[in-house]
Write an enzyme that holds these catalytic residues in place. Structure first.
Site, PDB file in Angstrom:
ATOM      1  N   GLU A 194      -0.563   7.419  -1.516  1.00 16.79           N
ATOM      2  CA  GLU A 194      -1.455   6.290  -1.793  1.00 16.79           C
ATOM      3  C   GLU A 194      -2.888   6.621  -1.399  1.00 16.79           C
ATOM      4  O   GLU A 194      -3.160   7.099  -0.300  1.00 16.79           O
ATOM      5  CB  GLU A 194      -0.996   5.057  -1.013  1.00 16.79           C
ATOM      6  CG  GLU A 194      -1.845   3.822  -1.283  1.00 16.79           C
ATOM      7  CD  GLU A 194      -1.409   2.607  -0.480  1.00 16.79           C
ATOM      8  OE1 GLU A 194      -1.996   1.530  -0.679  1.00 16.79           O
ATOM      9  OE2 GLU A 194      -0.498   2.740   0.357  1.00 16.79           O
TER      10      GLU A 194
ATOM     11  N   GLU B 238       0.041  -5.918  -4.339  1.00 19.78           N
ATOM     12  CA  GLU B 238      -0.025  -5.806  -2.882  1.00 19.78           C
ATOM     13  C   GLU B 238      -1.238  -6.620  -2.432  1.00 19.78           C
ATOM     14  O   GLU B 238      -2.285  -6.088  -2.092  1.00 19.78           O
ATOM     15  CB  GLU B 238      -0.139  -4.342  -2.455  1.00 19.78           C
ATOM     16  CG  GLU B 238       0.078  -4.153  -0.958  1.00 19.78           C
ATOM     17  CD  GLU B 238      -0.122  -2.730  -0.501  1.00 19.78           C
ATOM     18  OE1 GLU B 238       0.621  -2.290   0.391  1.00 19.78           O
ATOM     19  OE2 GLU B 238      -1.038  -2.057  -1.011  1.00 19.78           O
TER      20      GLU B 238
END
Length: 254
Positions: free
Chosen positions: A137, A235
């Site tokens: 990420e 998210e």
């Protein structure tokens, strides 16, 4: 594209299991963060489809002294993922503790690059053997994660392309990319096949699409243009009502 929602950030008035059930009832896949502090069997019993979770416990990919710990705990994460049927496991270039770099560093070195590449090659082989994909990420170091080296999307993309392993991809987080780099449509096009999963939230505030400056319908079109058929995960926090936030997320990517 499949849509997933991070259970750590919405319906926060409910216990985690109830959040998972609610997200599932609304027709979304479920993301979780950590797994070591959760009842995996109880989560599995909800019948929800889980899209991703954390893929390591400790260590820095970029540090020769702790990269082995990332690999070791990646093996543990694979075993946990098998309980929930999780196909993607999330990595960072450096360990986070309460969102901050456990061992902050202010610049990247050649040794960091080579150490991360070697560790990711090993992790890719673990993923191939288990049938899971590890996703690195990108993060922003301006607001949320100062002191994490090789955190920008262009850095994580370079790592993924350098490793060249089908079980090592990007967790392309567009919230972080907007803060640190911007130009999201071109970023999506550039990352292309390196993308393992997309994560979204708006800027500023890290709430659902439509609450900030990112024009997510254009991002969704860019993903369609490159033929992306994977998962997009929200998210993000709900600006007010969680159900309305999930509806706005679905609308942005439908």
């Amino acid at each position: 594209m499949r849509l997933a929602v991070c259970s750590e950030m919405v319906f926060t008035e409910l216990p985690l299991l109830d959040r998972v059930k609610r997200i599932d009832e609304l027709g979304f896949d479920v993301e979780i963060w950590s797994w070591h502090d959760k009842d995996l069997d109880a989560l599995a019993a909800t019948g929800a489809r889980f899209s991703s979770m954390t893929g390591y416990l400790h260590g820095d990919l970029i540090d020769p002294e702790s990269a082995d710990e990332v690999v070791r705990t990646a093996e543990l994460s694979i075993k946990a993922a098998a309980v929930l049927g999780v196909p993607r496991l999330n990595l960072h270039t450096a360990e986070l503790v309460d969102g901050q770099a456990a061992r902050p560093r202010q610049r990247a070195t050649g040794q960091m690059w080579s150490t991360a590449l070697r560790a990711l090659e090993r992790i890719g082989e673990l993923g191939a053997a288990a049938g899971v994909t590890f996703c690195v990420e990108n993060l922003n170091t301006i607001v949320d994660h100062p002191g994490v080296p090789l955190a920008r999307a262009k850095d994580t993309l370079a790592l993924i392309e350098g490793v060249g392993h089908p079980n090592v991809k990007m967790m392309l987080d567009l919230y972080h990319a907007q803060i640190g780099e911007g130009n999201l449509v071109e970023l999506v096009r550039r990352c292309g096949d390196a993308i393992g999963e997309i994560q979204v939230a708006d800027v500023p505030g890290r709430c659902e699409p439509g609450t900030g400056e990112i024009h997510y319908p254009a991002v969704a079109q860019a993903l369609r243009d490159i033929g992306y058929a994977g998962t997009v995960g929200m998210e993000a926090y709900a600006e007010s009502d969680s159900t309305a936030a999930l509806q706005a997320f679905r609308a942005a990517f439908s």
